[in-house]
Every structure is written in structure tokens, then in C-alpha cells.
Design a protein around this motif. Structure first.
Motif, PDB file in Angstrom:
ATOM      1  N   UNK A  66       2.044 -11.968  10.201  1.00  0.00           N
ATOM      2  CA  UNK A  66       2.524 -10.837   9.390  1.00  0.00           C
ATOM      3  C   UNK A  66       3.328  -9.854  10.215  1.00  0.00           C
ATOM      4  N   UNK A  67       3.122  -9.870  11.534  1.00  0.00           N
ATOM      5  CA  UNK A  67       3.859  -8.978  12.412  1.00  0.00           C
ATOM      6  C   UNK A  67       5.329  -9.313  12.559  1.00  0.00           C
ATOM      7  N   UNK A  68       5.787 -10.389  11.939  1.00  0.00           N
ATOM      8  CA  UNK A  68       7.217 -10.710  11.939  1.00  0.00           C
ATOM      9  C   UNK A  68       7.985  -9.921  10.885  1.00  0.00           C
ATOM     10  N   UNK A  69       7.266  -9.345   9.927  1.00  0.00           N
ATOM     11  CA  UNK A  69       7.909  -8.727   8.771  1.00  0.00           C
ATOM     12  C   UNK A  69       8.283  -7.277   9.026  1.00  0.00           C
ATOM     13  N   UNK A  70       9.264  -6.797   8.265  1.00  0.00           N
ATOM     14  CA  UNK A  70       9.642  -5.390   8.285  1.00  0.00           C
ATOM     15  C   UNK A  70       9.147  -4.733   7.010  1.00  0.00           C
ATOM     16  N   UNK A  71       8.369  -3.675   7.179  1.00  0.00           N
ATOM     17  CA  UNK A  71       7.867  -2.905   6.050  1.00  0.00           C
ATOM     18  C   UNK A  71       8.431  -1.501   6.100  1.00  0.00           C
ATOM     19  N   UNK A  72       8.545  -0.879   4.947  1.00  0.00           N
ATOM     20  CA  UNK A  72       9.011   0.500   4.887  1.00  0.00           C
ATOM     21  C   UNK A  72       8.034   1.384   5.664  1.00  0.00           C
ATOM     22  N   UNK A  73       8.589   2.217   6.540  1.00  0.00           N
ATOM     23  CA  UNK A  73       7.738   3.071   7.362  1.00  0.00           C
ATOM     24  C   UNK A  73       7.059   4.167   6.542  1.00  0.00           C
ATOM     25  N   UNK A  74       7.563   4.399   5.337  1.00  0.00           N
ATOM     26  CA  UNK A  74       6.973   5.462   4.508  1.00  0.00           C
ATOM     27  C   UNK A  74       5.975   4.931   3.488  1.00  0.00           C
ATOM     28  N   UNK A  75       6.402   3.950   2.661  1.00  0.00           N
ATOM     29  CA  UNK A  75       5.528   3.490   1.576  1.00  0.00           C
ATOM     30  C   UNK A  75       4.866   2.149   1.861  1.00  0.00           C
ATOM     31  N   UNK A  76       5.282   1.472   2.933  1.00  0.00           N
ATOM     32  CA  UNK A  76       4.661   0.210   3.308  1.00  0.00           C
ATOM     33  C   UNK A  76       5.180  -1.009   2.574  1.00  0.00           C
ATOM     34  N   UNK A  77       6.162  -0.846   1.714  1.00  0.00           N
ATOM     35  CA  UNK A  77       6.694  -1.974   0.951  1.00  0.00           C
ATOM     36  C   UNK A  77       7.340  -3.009   1.879  1.00  0.00           C
ATOM     37  N   UNK A  78       7.138  -4.288   1.573  1.00  0.00           N
ATOM     38  CA  UNK A  78       7.793  -5.351   2.329  1.00  0.00           C
ATOM     39  C   UNK A  78       9.291  -5.315   2.056  1.00  0.00           C
ATOM     40  N   UNK A  79      10.067  -5.144   3.105  1.00  0.00           N
ATOM     41  CA  UNK A  79      11.520  -5.082   2.972  1.00  0.00           C
ATOM     42  C   UNK A  79      12.201  -6.360   3.449  1.00  0.00           C
ATOM     43  N   UNK A  80      11.720  -6.916   4.576  1.00  0.00           N
ATOM     44  CA  UNK A  80      12.276  -8.158   5.108  1.00  0.00           C
ATOM     45  C   UNK A  80      11.113  -9.064   5.498  1.00  0.00           C
ATOM     46  N   UNK A  81      11.013 -10.190   4.837  1.00  0.00           N
ATOM     47  CA  UNK A  81       9.981 -11.162   5.164  1.00  0.00           C
ATOM     48  C   UNK A  81      10.564 -12.272   6.014  1.00  0.00           C
ATOM     49  N   UNK A  82       9.885 -12.622   7.094  1.00  0.00           N
ATOM     50  CA  UNK A  82      10.413 -13.617   8.031  1.00  0.00           C
ATOM     51  C   UNK A  82       9.388 -14.709   8.302  1.00  0.00           C
ATOM     52  N   UNK A  83       9.915 -15.879   8.641  1.00  0.00           N
ATOM     53  CA  UNK A  83       9.114 -16.961   9.212  1.00  0.00           C
ATOM     54  C   UNK A  83       9.903 -17.461  10.408  1.00  0.00           C
ATOM     55  N   UNK A  84       9.452 -17.110  11.597  1.00  0.00           N
ATOM     56  CA  UNK A  84      10.230 -17.459  12.779  1.00  0.00           C
ATOM     57  C   UNK A  84      11.588 -16.776  12.734  1.00  0.00           C
ATOM     58  N   UNK A  85      12.639 -17.583  12.793  1.00  0.00           N
ATOM     59  CA  UNK A  85      13.996 -17.028  12.794  1.00  0.00           C
ATOM     60  C   UNK A  85      14.615 -17.008  11.388  1.00  0.00           C
ATOM     61  N   UNK A  86      13.836 -17.358  10.375  1.00  0.00           N
ATOM     62  CA  UNK A  86      14.362 -17.454   9.009  1.00  0.00           C
ATOM     63  C   UNK A  86      13.954 -16.244   8.184  1.00  0.00           C
ATOM     64  N   UNK A  87      14.876 -15.788   7.344  1.00  0.00           N
ATOM     65  CA  UNK A  87      14.607 -14.714   6.392  1.00  0.00           C
ATOM     66  C   UNK A  87      14.097 -15.340   5.105  1.00  0.00           C
TER      67      UNK A  87
END
Length: 337
Positions: free
Chosen positions: A294-315
Motif C-alpha cells: 500500500x505504500x506505493x500509492x499516493x493519497x491526498x494529504x488532507x482527506x486521505x483519498x486514493x489519488x494514484x494507485x500503483x503496482x510496481x512501475x504500473x499505474x
């Protein structure tokens, strides 16, 4: 191909002093600097790798890794032989250490025009100077990066950060982003494991931020060497001092090169380092070399929403309105289309 080097001074008895990286090598006639690719010929310093490209590939930008720079785009990636470090854990030692260990320089002759044209044809949005240390082929990079800008391409460095202020000043006008390896927060580690020093790397990171280069930081966590609790707190505090929006990639070590007997980093150690980063106030912590974490993902720093989900080098998912969270409207720091 060879080209007279930039950033050097002539000294007595045909010696020269290189000003490209923080080693500032004094080089006798007929000898090379620590990088193995800059040679003093009768009092003139030459780059032996101008236009000699050893690797060129089209990579996902996430491989560099860049997570806040044109996510999902491709980057035309090039390298030349040589490096100003001798890291005992180098994953590209076959090419980075070639001049030093094998006494040879390999590669294909390429012009800057050819590199830029191929990058455009490949659909890449940027050119990455990567795999080995880009600083050591700065002369060719400067020529290429200027042409790339004219064609609408961006330029990125994947670097150990050991360049001089003079070298960074030459590159900065064309440099859009850099991922800098902050390998440890101990000078002893740099001296013993890399043949270098810590302070010039810290200085480069500060200068890059001051110059407006988008910076992401990567630390390869090696069991027993740079994974102590105190050091991790110091690393996190320094990255936060650059700006709490600075992404910190904490990557898992795998045995390689001269460190084949060191075990891989436990996943729990990566996750613990990320927790320490969050406690320092960093907004964006990333797990490296742990596909599916889960640490590969980018979440909104304010509301926590998933913004970019990744698996390795793939979006796997990209939920952004430009660079803004569609949930709460908070801007995601970085460079986005």
C-alpha cells in the motif's frame, strides 16, 4: 568520442583540477579522475564519454522513481559508463564501474540530435539521465537537454547528488526534476560504502530546492548499515527540512555486487521507516521494491483519498483533476499535466 571537459583548472606541471563533482580530483598528466572517464592529456582535461551512450531505454517514469512527476508517462532513459562513487551495493556496477574495474569504456556513438529525436518518436515526455551517475557526462547532457527543451521535453536526473555548485548551476536551467539518493545520514557510511562524503549531498539537495528543481529523495535501506532508529529519524527530519511536500522513497535492499551476504530488507523495516517519516511531518512516503504494498500509492494529504494507485512501475488508477484531489480540492504537489 572525446570533448574537452568543462569545469576544470590548469595547474603547475600540466596537472589539472576537476571541478565537476565534490571529489575535485587533482589529476596528473596521463591519468584519470576517480570517475574513470575524465583524462588529463598534456594539461587539458577531456571527457572520454561525450556522445558515447552505453544504455538507452524507454522506461515508465515511476521506475526512476518519480511519483509526483508526470505520472504514467514514459521517459527516454540514457546512461554513459562511469561513476564518481564506488558503492558496494551498486545495482548497475557492470556499467558504472566499467572504466575503473575493467579499464575500458563501451557504448554507441550518438549525437544529441539523435537522442532527442528518438525520445520524441518514442512518445516520451522526458529524457532521464540515469542508471549511472549523470554528473560524469555533463558535457553531453547539457547539449542534449537544451535540444530537448526546444522540443517540449523535460529533463530529469537520477543522481547521487555529488555534483559541485558550479556543475548544478550549469544544468539547473534545463533540469526539471531530480531523484537524489540520500544513502545514509552518516559520513562514515559514505566513506566506507561509497568512497565519498555526506555533506556535499546534503548541500546539493538544498541547492536544488532553492533553484526550483522538483526533488524526490530515495534511501535504500540496508540491514545493519543505515536502518537504525536514530539515523532514520535524522534522515526523515532532513528530508522534511527541504519541504514537507518532498516525496521520500524508502526502498528495499536486495543482495548484489559486493554485498551478496547481506539479507534483503524486511518489509516491516520499510514500513517502520515510513512511519518515522510521517512522524516528521512528511506528506508523501513511499515503499520501494515492494510491489503491491500500500505504500506505493499516493493519497491526498488532507482527506486521505486514493489519488494514484500503483503496482510496481504500473499505474492502476489515476484520480486527479489536473493536480487537484477530486474529493476535497487539495492540490497535489509535483509536476503534472
Amino acid at each position: 568520442m572525446i570533448r574537452e571537459a568543462l569545469l576544470y583548472e590548469k595547474e603547475r606541471e600540466n596537472r589539472v583540477r576537476c571541478g565537476l563533482c565534490a571529489h575535485r580530483c587533482r589529476i596528473d598528466p596521463g591519468r584519470r579522475g576517480l570517475c574513470g572517464v575524465r583524462e588529463n592529456r598534456e594539461g587539458t582535461l577531456f571527457s572520454l564519454i561525450f556522445g558515447t551512450v552505453l544504455a538507452e531505454n524507454v522506461d515508465p517514469i515511476e521506475k526512476k522513481p518519480f511519483f509526483h512527476f508526470l505520472p504514467g508517462s514514459r521517459s527516454f532513459s540514457i546512461a554513459a559508463a562511469g561513476c564518481n562513487f564506488r558503492c558496494s551495493f551498486c545495482q548497475n556496477h557492470e556499467i558504472s564501474q566499467m572504466p575503473r574495474e575493467q579499464g575500458r569504456i563501451a557504448g554507441r556513438e550518438r549525437t544529441a540530435t539523435e537522442i532527442v529525436a528518438q525520445a520524441v518518436r518514442s512518445g516520451s515526455k522526458s529524457i532521464a539521465y540515469t542508471y549511472t551517475e549523470p554528473t560524469v557526462f555533463l558535457e553531453f547532457i547539457l547539449e542534449t537537454a537544451g535540444m530537448a527543451k526546444e522540443k517540449g521535453l523535460k529533463n530529469v536526473f537520477v543522481t547521487n547528488g555529488y555534483m559541485t555548485p558550479e556543475a548544478l548551476s550549469r544544468m539547473a536551467p534545463c533540469l526539471d526534476a531530480a531523484n537524489v539518493d540520500l544513502k545514509s545520514f552518516r559520513d562514515r557510511f559514505y566513506r566506507e560504502q561509497c568512497g565519498a562524503r555526506l555533506e556535499p549531498v546534503l548541500d546539493t539537495l538544498k541547492r536544488m530546492k532553492h533553484l526550483g528543481v522538483w526533488v524526490e529523495v530515495t534511501t535504500l535501506l540496508i540491514p545493519g548499515l543505515n536502518d537504525g532508529e536514530e539515523e532514520l529519524h535524522e534522515l526523515a527530519a532532513f528530508v522534511a527540512s527541504l519541504g514537507k511536500e518532498t516525496p521520500w522513497h524508502v526502498s528495499r535492499f536486495h543482495p548484489q555486487y559486493h554485498m551478496t551476504r547481506t539479507p534483503p530488507t524486511p518489509a516491516a523495516a520499510i514500513q517502520r521507516a515510513a512511519q518515522i517519516g510521517r512522524s516528521a511531518g512528511l506528506k508523501y512516503l513511499y515503499s520501494g521494491n515492494l510491489p503491491g504494498d500500500a505504500g506505493e500509492n499516493t493519497n491526498c494529504a488532507r482527506c486521505g483519498r486514493l489519488l494514484i494507485g500503483r503496482w510496481g512501475f504500473s499505474i492502476e488508477c489515476l484520480e486527479l483533476n489536473g493536480s487537484v484531489c477530486p474529493g476535497c480540492g487539495t492540490a497535489l504537489e509535483g509536476i503534472f499535466e
